[in-house]
Design a protein around this motif. Structure first.
Motif, PDB file in Angstrom:
ATOM      1  N   UNK A 166     -46.767 -32.414  41.813  1.00  0.00           N
ATOM      2  CA  UNK A 166     -46.681 -32.644  43.253  1.00  0.00           C
ATOM      3  C   UNK A 166     -45.239 -32.982  43.632  1.00  0.00           C
ATOM      4  N   UNK A 167     -44.936 -32.741  44.888  1.00  0.00           N
ATOM      5  CA  UNK A 167     -43.554 -32.847  45.333  1.00  0.00           C
ATOM      6  C   UNK A 167     -43.002 -34.261  45.319  1.00  0.00           C
ATOM      7  N   UNK A 168     -43.885 -35.265  45.438  1.00  0.00           N
ATOM      8  CA  UNK A 168     -43.302 -36.611  45.494  1.00  0.00           C
ATOM      9  C   UNK A 168     -42.748 -37.035  44.143  1.00  0.00           C
ATOM     10  N   UNK A 170     -41.331 -34.820  42.148  1.00  0.00           N
ATOM     11  CA  UNK A 170     -40.067 -34.077  42.169  1.00  0.00           C
ATOM     12  C   UNK A 170     -39.018 -34.868  42.953  1.00  0.00           C
ATOM     13  N   UNK A 171     -39.448 -35.426  44.092  1.00  0.00           N
ATOM     14  CA  UNK A 171     -38.522 -36.202  44.918  1.00  0.00           C
ATOM     15  C   UNK A 171     -37.978 -37.388  44.130  1.00  0.00           C
ATOM     16  N   UNK A 174     -35.516 -36.150  41.636  1.00  0.00           N
ATOM     17  CA  UNK A 174     -34.253 -35.749  42.263  1.00  0.00           C
ATOM     18  C   UNK A 174     -33.424 -36.965  42.655  1.00  0.00           C
ATOM     19  N   UNK A 175     -34.118 -38.059  42.952  1.00  0.00           N
ATOM     20  CA  UNK A 175     -33.407 -39.290  43.276  1.00  0.00           C
ATOM     21  C   UNK A 175     -32.747 -39.834  42.022  1.00  0.00           C
ATOM     22  N   UNK A 176     -33.266 -39.464  40.841  1.00  0.00           N
ATOM     23  CA  UNK A 176     -32.702 -39.940  39.588  1.00  0.00           C
ATOM     24  C   UNK A 176     -33.490 -41.073  38.975  1.00  0.00           C
ATOM     25  N   UNK A 177     -34.779 -41.198  39.345  1.00  0.00           N
ATOM     26  CA  UNK A 177     -35.598 -42.286  38.818  1.00  0.00           C
ATOM     27  C   UNK A 177     -35.845 -42.105  37.317  1.00  0.00           C
ATOM     28  N   UNK A 181     -40.398 -45.694  35.672  1.00  0.00           N
ATOM     29  CA  UNK A 181     -40.722 -45.914  37.082  1.00  0.00           C
ATOM     30  C   UNK A 181     -41.670 -44.836  37.579  1.00  0.00           C
ATOM     31  N   UNK A 185     -45.145 -46.138  38.970  1.00  0.00           N
ATOM     32  CA  UNK A 185     -45.279 -46.247  40.421  1.00  0.00           C
ATOM     33  C   UNK A 185     -45.728 -44.958  41.104  1.00  0.00           C
ATOM     34  N   UNK A 186     -45.308 -43.803  40.560  1.00  0.00           N
ATOM     35  CA  UNK A 186     -45.635 -42.552  41.250  1.00  0.00           C
ATOM     36  C   UNK A 186     -46.911 -41.915  40.701  1.00  0.00           C
TER      37      UNK A 186
ATOM     38  N   UNK B 364     -29.978 -30.968  38.549  1.00  0.00           N
ATOM     39  CA  UNK B 364     -29.868 -32.204  39.321  1.00  0.00           C
ATOM     40  C   UNK B 364     -29.488 -33.376  38.411  1.00  0.00           C
ATOM     41  N   UNK B 372     -26.248 -36.543  44.484  1.00  0.00           N
ATOM     42  CA  UNK B 372     -27.714 -36.585  44.623  1.00  0.00           C
ATOM     43  C   UNK B 372     -28.101 -37.249  45.927  1.00  0.00           C
ATOM     44  N   UNK B 384     -47.971 -33.120  50.181  1.00  0.00           N
ATOM     45  CA  UNK B 384     -47.655 -33.219  48.763  1.00  0.00           C
ATOM     46  C   UNK B 384     -46.413 -34.049  48.520  1.00  0.00           C
ATOM     47  N   UNK B 385     -45.632 -34.265  49.566  1.00  0.00           N
ATOM     48  CA  UNK B 385     -44.314 -34.821  49.397  1.00  0.00           C
ATOM     49  C   UNK B 385     -44.324 -36.344  49.416  1.00  0.00           C
ATOM     50  N   UNK B 386     -45.358 -36.929  50.007  1.00  0.00           N
ATOM     51  CA  UNK B 386     -45.439 -38.384  50.050  1.00  0.00           C
ATOM     52  C   UNK B 386     -46.487 -38.844  49.045  1.00  0.00           C
ATOM     53  N   UNK B 387     -46.122 -39.885  48.296  1.00  0.00           N
ATOM     54  CA  UNK B 387     -47.054 -40.441  47.324  1.00  0.00           C
ATOM     55  C   UNK B 387     -48.208 -41.105  48.059  1.00  0.00           C
ATOM     56  N   UNK B 390     -48.611 -44.921  47.854  1.00  0.00           N
ATOM     57  CA  UNK B 390     -47.506 -45.808  48.169  1.00  0.00           C
ATOM     58  C   UNK B 390     -47.380 -45.900  49.686  1.00  0.00           C
ATOM     59  N   UNK B 402     -32.820 -48.129  45.647  1.00  0.00           N
ATOM     60  CA  UNK B 402     -32.276 -47.259  44.609  1.00  0.00           C
ATOM     61  C   UNK B 402     -30.812 -46.945  44.880  1.00  0.00           C
ATOM     62  N   UNK B 445     -37.456 -40.540  54.968  1.00  0.00           N
ATOM     63  CA  UNK B 445     -37.101 -40.811  53.585  1.00  0.00           C
ATOM     64  C   UNK B 445     -35.780 -40.134  53.227  1.00  0.00           C
TER      65      UNK B 445
END
Lengths: 271, 608
Positions: A166-168, A170-171, A174-177, A181, A185-186, B364, B372, B384-387, B390, B402, B445
């Motif tokens: 899922x994209x979150x 990926x997000x 991409x943030x570098x987590x 984590x 968390x995800x 990346x 980044x 799909x983009x939001x968890x 959360x 972060x 975000x």
């Protein structure tokens, strides 16, 4: 973590099975304290005595109080199996999620190892472990957690595989987590429901395995006792219809079947 | 409604009276989805149900087949279809009724077909299931329908599998499945919403042809008014499950009486939102992002060192600070691949990307924290983009912490305010938000990282027109306030025109035109750009016929990806004005008087 997310974790735990597990855990901890006699004490001259006001579940093959021994046996079965399940599922879920996240070599190595473990029948591997290291509480717990880790690993890997696409996730990448984590968390919060159901199922398997081992005489050794060994030592009482053998067998049934039904009842409810 | 004296009206084929549908979530209370809806559809008539998502239009359409989705039920009212009382039918009667008397064409044909069976088996299944005709006759009829709908090689297309066909072809096959039994009434549920504009034309035309030949009664569910203009005789406008307005298509589109219909029409009318359009003097300003000769492909390197299959061929794209760059093209043209390459999640073969003067690593992981942070991707599907586990506040807070910013409640409130959301939403979880709200959080975000470049991948594609218009407005406000550069990928020419400063047109991985948005209005243009413009549906009833007439019967079945790289023009196979040289040599890039860079062999006068 905010109060809101804690509340969601709590909500992910299925209601009825959750209450049932809580009941058995409480019984396991408080049971021995409630017992009317000491577990090893011979309190009656009659063996296999029937139910009476003095001995609520009669006496066993040595004239000990069955209720006392049952409470102690339930306690050790539940606590041992719960510990083993906790270890198995913590390891399984963590490794399964990591495998899904990393994929590639990590996934292949972990999955093939787990396949290897799962391909040996559980009772057989437990017997080998007992034969090699002797029968003690740590050996039993570790053997059981190793045996049930692959099942938990497979379930959580499958669950996590659909989530890491899922994209979150990926997000977050991409943030570098970091992987830790992302897993905690995800990914994990989104698979809590099915994982909880899986934990319950593993617990049932563990109860069955420990009872089997003890019934064969290679599980818990006297003076410790569990539901399996209670059934075995009072097997003679079967011809007298003594509660000494019926009570522990019935407890195993109620514990496993009850939990199983409760978990099933929870399935298929929409989110 | 009383029949006018003197005119004898036939009884309506469909008659819905005081329909009430209710639904509930889990064990929650029952809430009305549709309330007191009544309408009639005469025989051979096409009625459009217009509304945004959540207006209950699909629920009504499904109720006509006697079906209510899980958790929903038909709570009251009366539905009569072709003499049947749908609300009082037994499951066995319904089974015989569905597929035979009434048929349903769903939005996503790709998901509706079984990938493991050849298409013919699936197309004729309804006929065999209802014992209407023997297999041989059913196949003949299927082939007849394929021909009618202009599917390529109608005789053999049935032996192929769903993954071998395009979305537009599958949608027509699905119509064939619905029509195989010769139903009296057909429901179209947003059948072209998921398609490109260029493909949509063919599918709409196929539907019209087949309706002319077969003469069924139809209900067309859609949110797209321009499609309504082409397809429907009458329309019912719905909002929150209540009928707002009912009338002929003509009247609804030209003289809407109800305020909601007027708002809907306004959102469908193109308008320029970008009031800070810059006069781009390329060469002077230093681009914030510079894509140079980017080649992306797969399948290993061929003999010439290029990948065997290219997705992007030598695409160059300079994005200036604070400008909105639009990328347009149909699906499969490589526009998402380009965005992914810039975002660092799609490796490339050759060429390069620089960001603020520094080269960007393809992966990346290899990019610096600052890179980044300053390039943010806003993906298409907010679901799909939001968890989902959360809360909105936590999602934003994590981005702030972060990046080492102060994650105070005030800051989160400020971010939410920036995307015009109330700060109480911080405690909500994504499943509790609407589609538009989710897309706003998604945007918030990205903004939380204080980016210099935001990559938007079809961010309005999944949204209703009114909501999408609001998101575009928001984008432009943010552009003014924050001076962010936007890269806006879309297949919607209206949206592109309303927000962009410059536009790149991609076809089969080639940049065929690169133009300031002001030059879009003035010829000359690349033939593909023109085709894209002509494909955007207009709210005139005769638009579709005009386009079809103008285009003639040029076959559109050539796959966009089949062109061999490096040899000839990528668009030659579909180009209406191609000349001999197009097949053999790569077209030069030249600048039109209006400032557009066009890649074509033809000169200005030929393209005007």
């Amino acid at each position: 973590m905010t109060v809101a997310s804690l509340a969601r974790w709590w909500a992910a735990i299925p209601r009825i099975p959750g209450a049932l597990i809580l009941f058995w855990l409480l019984l396991a901890v408080l049971g021995p304290l409630l017992a009317p006699f000491a577990p090893g004490e011979v309190v009656s001259r009659t063996v296999f005595a029937p139910i009476s006001a003095h001995h609520l579940l009669g006496t066993d093959y040595l004239g000990r109080d069955v209720l006392t021994r049952l409470l102690c046996g339930t306690s050790s079965t539940v606590l041992l199996c719960a510990t083993a399940t906790l270890l198995a599922c913590t390891g399984g879920v963590f490794l399964g999620t990591i495998a899904a996240l990393k994929q590639g070599v990590t996934d292949t190595l972990l999955s093939r190892f787990m396949d290897g473990v799962i391909s040996i029948p559980s009772l057989l591997s437990a017997l080998v472990a007992v034969a090699a290291f002797g029968s003690s509480v740590p050996v039993l717990v570790l053997a059981m957690s190793l045996i049930y880790m692959p099942g938990s690993y497979r379930t959580s890997r499958m669950l996590a595989l659909s989530i890491v696409r899922r994209d979150f996730v990926l997000a977050a990448r991409m943030r570098g987590e970091k992987a830790g984590y992302i897993v905690l968390r995800e990914v994990l919060p989104n698979m809590m429901g099915p994982v909880m159901a899986d934990v319950g199922l593993r617990f049932i398997y563990a109860v069955r395995l420990l009872s089997n081992l003890s019934f064969l005489g290679v599980g818990l050794q006297p003076p410790l006792t569990d539901l399996g060994s209670l059934t075995r030592e009072n097997l003679l009482g079967l011809v007298y219809g003594a509660p000494a053998v019926i009570a522990p067998a019935l407890t195993i049934a109620v514990l496993t079947v009850g939990l199983n039904l409760a978990l099933d009842s929870n399935r298929g409810e929409p989110d | 409604m009383t029949a006018q004296s003197g005119i004898i009206q036939p009884p309506p084929l469909i008659s819905v009276r005081n329909l009430r549908l209710t639904g509930r979530r889990g064990r929650g209370p029952e809430t009305p989805i549709v309330d007191d809806v009544s309408f009639d559809v005469a025989e051979k008539e096409m009625l459009a149900l217009i509304g945004e998502s959540g207006s209950g239009k699909t629920s009504i359409a499904l109720a006509l087949t006697g079906y209510a989705r899980r958790g929903c039920r038909i709570a009251g009212g009366n539905i009569r279809v072709a003499g049947y009382d749908v609300t009082n039918m037994s499951p066995a009667e319904l089974r015989a009724f569905r597929g035979k008397t009434i048929a349903y064409i769903a939005q996503n044909a790709g998901a509706a077909f079984n990938p493991a069976l050849p298409l013919m088996d699936q197309v004729i299944e309804p006929a065999l299931l209802h014992h209407i005709m023997p297999r041989r006759v059913a196949i003949e009829r299927a082939i007849f329908l394929f021909e009618l709908m202009a599917l390529p090689s109608p005789g053999t297309i049935g032996t192929r599998y769903p993954h071998e066909l395009s979305g537009g072809q599958l949608q027509r096959l699905m119509a064939a499945t619905a029509l195989i039994t010769g139903p009296e009434m057909v429901i179209f549920d947003e059948p072209t919403t998921a398609l490109d504009v260029t493909t949509q034309i063919e599918v709409l035309e196929a539907f019209r042809t087949v309706r002319r030949e077969e003469g069924f009664t139809g209900v067309y569910v859609t949110h797209d008014l321009a499609v309504v203009a082409q397809m429907a005789d009458r329309a019912v406008v719905l909002k929150n499950g209540v009928v707002q307005e009912e009338g002929t298509t003509e009247q609804i589109l030209s003289a809407p009486r109800h305020a909601y219909t007027q708002a809907l029409l306004a959102a469908n009318t193109p308008q320029i939102r970008n009031d800070t359009a810059q006069v781009t003097d390329s060469g002077k300003a230093v681009p914030v992002l510079d894509v140079r000769d980017l080649v992306v492909g797969y399948g290993g390197a061929g003999p010439d060192g290029r990948p065997r299959h290219t997705i992007l061929s030598n695409v160059s794209l300079p994005v200036l600070p604070g400008e909105t760059m639009g990328i347009i093209g149909e699906s499969g043209c490589g526009k998402s691949t380009l965005i992914r390459a810039i975002a660092g999640i799609q490796p490339w073969t050759s060429g390069g990307i620089t960001f603020e003067g520094e080269a960007l690593a393809p992966r990346i992981e290899a990019r610096s924290a600052s890179q980044r942070r300053h390039i943010q991707l806003v993906a298409q599907n907010a679901d799909l983009v939001l968890n989902p586990a959360m809360s909105v506040g936590d999602t934003l807070r994590r981005v702030l912490t972060f990046n080492g910013d102060a994650a105070t409640e005030a800051e989160i409130g400020r971010l939410l305010d920036m995307v015009r959301l109330p700060s109480v939403l911080a405690d909500r979880f994504p499943p509790e938000l609407s589609g538009g709200q989710k897309q706003r959080v998604n945007l918030a975000r990205a903004l939380a990282a204080r980016p210099r470049l935001v990559l938007c991948d079809e961010i309005t594609a999944a949204l209703d027109t009114v909501v999408a218009a609001a998101i575009l407005d928001l984008m432009m406000e943010l552009k003014r306030e924050l001076g962010i550069a936007w890269l806006f990928v879309t297949h919607d020419l209206h949206a592109l025109r309303s927000v962009c400063d410059r536009v790149a047109v991609l076809y089969a991985g080639h940049r065929v035109e690169f133009t300031p948005v002001s030059a879009l209005e003035a010829p000359p243009h690349h033939p593909y750009t023109r085709r894209l413009e002509n494909s955007v549906p207009e709210m005139r009833a005769d638009w579709l016929s005009e386009v079809i007439d103008r285009r003639g019967q040029t076959s559109d079945t050539v796959s966009a990806l089949s062109s061999s790289p490096g040899k000839g023009c990528c668009y030659a196979a579909r180009c209406p004005v191609r000349i001999a040289v197009c097949e053999v040599s790569v077209p030069p890039v030249w600048r039109s008087p209006a400032g557009a860079l066009i890649s074509c062999h033809l000169a200005t006068q030929d393209l005007s």
